[in-house]
Scaffold this active site. Structure first.
Site, short mmCIF file in Angstrom:
data_model
loop_
_atom_site.label_atom_id
_atom_site.label_comp_id
_atom_site.label_asym_id
_atom_site.label_seq_id
_atom_site.Cartn_x
_atom_site.Cartn_y
_atom_site.Cartn_z
N CYS A 1 35.30 41.12 42.91
CA CYS A 1 34.10 41.49 42.16
C CYS A 1 34.40 41.70 40.68
O CYS A 1 33.50 41.60 39.84
CB CYS A 1 33.46 42.75 42.75
SG CYS A 1 34.56 44.19 42.78
N HIS B 1 51.30 38.88 33.87
CA HIS B 1 49.91 39.16 34.21
C HIS B 1 49.73 39.32 35.71
O HIS B 1 49.07 40.27 36.17
CB HIS B 1 49.00 38.04 33.69
CG HIS B 1 47.55 38.29 33.93
ND1 HIS B 1 46.82 39.23 33.23
CD2 HIS B 1 46.68 37.73 34.83
CE1 HIS B 1 45.58 39.24 33.68
NE2 HIS B 1 45.46 38.34 34.65
#
Length: 419
Positions: A50, A97
């Site tokens: 989400c 990352h």
């Protein structure tokens, strides 16, 4: 080959855009099949939650253009709309990352643990669709091990940073075991549902849900095996509760001082922990004046949350150091793959030269040529062919004044620089 991380998240894109480029279960299978066909993509994983949509790929292409084109075409979004929110990381930055994401360092709630499970599921999905190559496999396995190391060596996930979690943590600290405690949950909204999940995960099996509408309470109760009562039945059941956690939208208090006083008497003054996380308050402030009634409000919990957020930020400094160290180690390994390929090519080339010259020498011998001349010619030609490229490289480096390059070539050939 280049490791690439490309995507959008809650920091760069609106909810509307994140919804447009999300890969739901109905799209993911097709996407993983399609991504393997994108020019220059050797392997890839799609992470879609989400709060983020990210592509992790091993690419041979010069840039990410083909991948961005595929992403915009797949979701039918305007390239300009996506590019303004897009971030791209390469090699060490891409490695770092993924590690930060897996550790919860890039999450909306710092240090939240759910993201690691989502990353693992994304990797499993990609692997089942055979879109994972060796480099991507190693990258994600490293990401998982780094996340485990961060959880082990830091306390980044150990402090409550939501009011619902803080309420459960407080209850767990006061009561030795939630498995032996009865909890009365007043309300059945999202906050109480989250509280119930935290309680259940901490071993609580005795819950009573009190709510204005029975239907909503039943839905929540069925999930956790709880008893359901109406709000007006609270006085009859309050004495059973060791812990009361309340969060409703009621404009007036639901639990008053007299109600709690009566329940304490029925409990023979066994303590009750009352946690009021509603605004306006569900529990009268005067309840806190009663002996054996321990009342905490949302402000009390918020101060705990704020303190814990600061603690997580402090732990994140150590976690970032671990990520930096581990990403450097992984990038060194990834670079070594290029040298392995180069060594393989060099050896294959040398063996091919030897094979060709040996075949010519054998043919000459079969034709009756002088063996000594054949061997001499073979050794001369083999030597000349093997030293031709290194010699040219050394000459060029010397002529262009590239002393560092010249030194590397000499060292690789086993030559003393001082000679």
């Amino acid at each position: 080959m280049t490791l690439l991380a490309l995507g959008i998240n809650h920091n760069t894109a609106s909810v509307e855009l994140r919804e447009k480029v999300a890969f739901g279960p109905d799209k993911l299978s097709q996407a993983l099949s399609d991504i393997k066909q994108v020019e220059g993509i050797e392997g890839g994983v799609i992470l879609s939650t989400c709060n983020r949509t990210e592509l992790y790929c091993d690419v041979s292409a010069k840039d990410e253009g083909a991948l961005v084109d595929w992403l915009t075409e797949f979701h039918q979004v305007e390239p300009s709309e996506l590019r303004s929110s897009l971030y791209v990381h390469r090699d060490t930055e891409a490695i770092s990352h993924l590690m930060r994401v897996s550790c919860g360092l890039d999450s909306l709630v710092l240090g939240e643990p759910q993201i690691l499970g989502q990353v693992k599921q994304a990797f499993a999905d990609a692997k089942s669709h055979q879109s994972v190559n060796t480099s991507i496999e190693k990258l994600f396995q490293k990401g998982f091990s780094v996340a485990k190391r961060v959880r082990t060596e830091t306390d980044i996930g150990g402090s409550a940073v939501s009011v619902a979690y803080a309420a459960c943590t407080l209850a767990k600290h006061i009561f030795e075991s939630l498995a032996n405690s009865t909890v009365l949950l007043v309300g059945a909204g999202e906050t109480i549902e989250l509280v119930a999940k935290h309680l259940s995960s901490n071993g609580c099996t005795k819950m009573i849900v009190a709510n204005r509408t029975r239907e909503r309470a039943l839905s929540l109760a069925n999930e956790f095996g709880a008893e359901v009562i109406a709000l007006n039945e609270i006085p009859e059941h309050l004495a059973k509760a060791d812990i009361v956690i309340s969060s409703t939208a009621s404009p007036l208090p639901i639990i008053g001082k007299g109600m709690v006083e009566t329940s304490l008497s029925a409990r023979k003054h066994q303590p009750i922990l009352l946690i009021d996380i509603a605004v306006p308050r569900d529990i009268e402030a005067q309840v806190g004046d009663l002996d054996d009634a321990y009342l905490y409000t949302v402000d009390d919990l918020q101060s705990i949350v704020d303190s814990n957020i600061e603690q997580r930020r402090a732990e994140a400094v150590q976690a970032e150091a671990i990520v930096k160290q581990e990403s450097t180690v992984f990038m060194d390994w990834h670079r070594s793959l290029k040298s392995v390929n180069g060594i393989r090519e060099y050896r294959d080339n040398a063996h091919e030269i030897r094979k060709q010259l040996l075949e010519k020498g054998m043919q000459a011998l079969a034709s009756g040529a002088d063996p000594e001349k054949v061997l001499t010619e073979l050794s001369n030609k083999l030597t000349n062919k093997l030293i031709h490229s290194p010699t040219q490289a050394m000459q060029q480096a010397a002529q262009e004044g590239q002393h560092d390059k010249l030194q590397i070539i000499r060292e690789s050939l086993g030559l003393d620089m001082n000679s």
